[in-house]
Design a protein around this motif. Structure first.
Motif, PDB file in Angstrom:
ATOM      1  N   UNK A   1      -4.573   8.164   5.520  1.00  0.00           N
ATOM      2  CA  UNK A   1      -4.875   8.643   4.463  1.00  0.00           C
ATOM      3  C   UNK A   1      -5.081   8.878   3.533  1.00  0.00           C
ATOM      4  N   UNK A   2      -5.615   8.876   1.934  1.00  0.00           N
ATOM      5  CA  UNK A   2      -4.966   8.895   0.278  1.00  0.00           C
ATOM      6  C   UNK A   2      -5.750   9.264  -0.024  1.00  0.00           C
ATOM      7  N   UNK A   3      -5.567   9.506  -1.421  1.00  0.00           N
ATOM      8  CA  UNK A   3      -5.857   9.185  -2.169  1.00  0.00           C
ATOM      9  C   UNK A   3      -7.236   8.295  -2.718  1.00  0.00           C
ATOM     10  N   UNK A   4      -8.501   8.545  -3.162  1.00  0.00           N
ATOM     11  CA  UNK A   4      -9.915   7.616  -3.219  1.00  0.00           C
ATOM     12  C   UNK A   4      -8.840   6.112  -3.502  1.00  0.00           C
ATOM     13  N   UNK A   5      -7.997   6.360  -4.768  1.00  0.00           N
ATOM     14  CA  UNK A   5      -7.512   4.977  -5.282  1.00  0.00           C
ATOM     15  C   UNK A   5      -6.355   4.226  -4.661  1.00  0.00           C
ATOM     16  N   UNK A   6      -5.772   4.972  -3.546  1.00  0.00           N
ATOM     17  CA  UNK A   6      -4.698   4.381  -2.641  1.00  0.00           C
ATOM     18  C   UNK A   6      -5.273   3.808  -1.920  1.00  0.00           C
TER      19      UNK A   6
ATOM     20  N   UNK B   1       4.466  10.524   2.739  1.00  0.00           N
ATOM     21  CA  UNK B   1       4.240   8.958   2.118  1.00  0.00           C
ATOM     22  C   UNK B   1       4.491   7.792   2.482  1.00  0.00           C
ATOM     23  N   UNK B   2       3.706   6.984   3.190  1.00  0.00           N
ATOM     24  CA  UNK B   2       4.400   5.654   3.534  1.00  0.00           C
ATOM     25  C   UNK B   2       4.144   4.736   2.492  1.00  0.00           C
ATOM     26  N   UNK B   3       4.550   3.360   3.472  1.00  0.00           N
ATOM     27  CA  UNK B   3       3.640   1.733   2.657  1.00  0.00           C
ATOM     28  C   UNK B   3       4.338   0.958   3.815  1.00  0.00           C
TER      29      UNK B   3
ATOM     30  N   UNK C   1       1.083  -1.305   0.222  1.00  0.00           N
ATOM     31  CA  UNK C   1       0.277  -0.287   0.051  1.00  0.00           C
ATOM     32  C   UNK C   1       0.499   1.038   0.525  1.00  0.00           C
ATOM     33  N   UNK C   2       0.414   2.350  -0.521  1.00  0.00           N
ATOM     34  CA  UNK C   2       0.515   3.833  -0.400  1.00  0.00           C
ATOM     35  C   UNK C   2       0.112   4.436  -0.079  1.00  0.00           C
ATOM     36  N   UNK C   3       0.072   5.224   1.214  1.00  0.00           N
ATOM     37  CA  UNK C   3      -0.091   6.222   1.538  1.00  0.00           C
ATOM     38  C   UNK C   3       0.337   7.384   2.611  1.00  0.00           C
ATOM     39  N   UNK C   4      -0.718   8.158   2.882  1.00  0.00           N
ATOM     40  CA  UNK C   4       0.357   9.438   3.341  1.00  0.00           C
ATOM     41  C   UNK C   4      -0.116   9.198   5.148  1.00  0.00           C
TER      42      UNK C   4
END
Length: 212
Positions: free
Chosen positions: A145-150, A66-68, A57-60
């Protein structure tokens, strides 16, 4: 009533919130995807049909970084999904995690807690940061959190169901209720439910951590 006061009140009234959350649990179970077993139960990942969880995953985080999935490397973690406008389950779960951390004592200091939003439209990093700093919640919870896709990709990796209900600013989010205990290798070991209570949950966490 100020939002922060509402959150604290919800965290203090675990019994009321638990009853409300149980209704949500029944609704989500009706869709066949809570991944948490029935109320008051914990299930071992990969046992009796329990799906495994974890993956890329890639999120904020709440600091805008940015973290994964490497965030999980080398540490035991508790991961759950929710949203900051949740009226019952999410504040109750965070209060439960605070009680669990206290029950674990020094061992609880080594347990990383991660809250992933299923409502990226409203849950910006700053909103997550403000929410997680509320009284009664554990210190150091990592909000993602993140974008809808993330967010969708992260939820898929953890077998988490979520959907939007309602319209306008007052909409809510239905979502799975699992709390995943992840090992230092980033793989799921156990699911927990706040209705276990902090003492029982702490015993489970200790046993699982002892097995490695």
């Amino acid at each position: 009533m100020p939002r922060k006061t509402t959150i604290v009140l919800a965290a203090a009234c675990l019994g009321i919130a638990a009853a409300l959350a149980l209704v949500t649990l029944i609704v989500v179970q009706g869709r066949g995807d809570t991944n948490a077993g029935t109320a008051g139960q914990a299930r071992e990942a990969g046992v009796e049909g329990q799906p495994t969880a974890g993956g890329p995953f890639t999120l904020v985080n709440q600091d805008g970084e940015t973290v994964d999935q490497t965030l999980l490397d080398g540490r035991w973690s508790l991961v759950f999904f929710g949203f900051t406008y949740c009226p019952d389950y999410c504040p109750t779960t965070l209060a439960f995690l605070q009680a669990l951390k206290t029950e674990l004592g020094p061992q609880g200091d080594d347990l990383q807690m991660i809250f992933i939003s299923v409502d990226p439209e409203r849950d910006t990093p700053q909103v997550m940061k403000d929410y997680l700093s509320s009284d009664g919640f554990p210190e150091g919870v990592i909000g993602l959190t993140g974008t809808t896709e993330q967010v969708a990709a992260a939820a898929d990796a953890y077998d988490v169901f979520y959907s939007r209900s309602g319209s306008g600013e007052a909409y809510t989010m239905n979502h799975s209720l699992a709390i995943w205990l992840m090992g230092p290798d980033g793989k799921a070991r156990q699911t927990l439910n706040y209705e276990l209570g902090p003492e029982t949950a702490a015993d489970i966490v200790r046993r699982v951590m002892a097995r490695g």
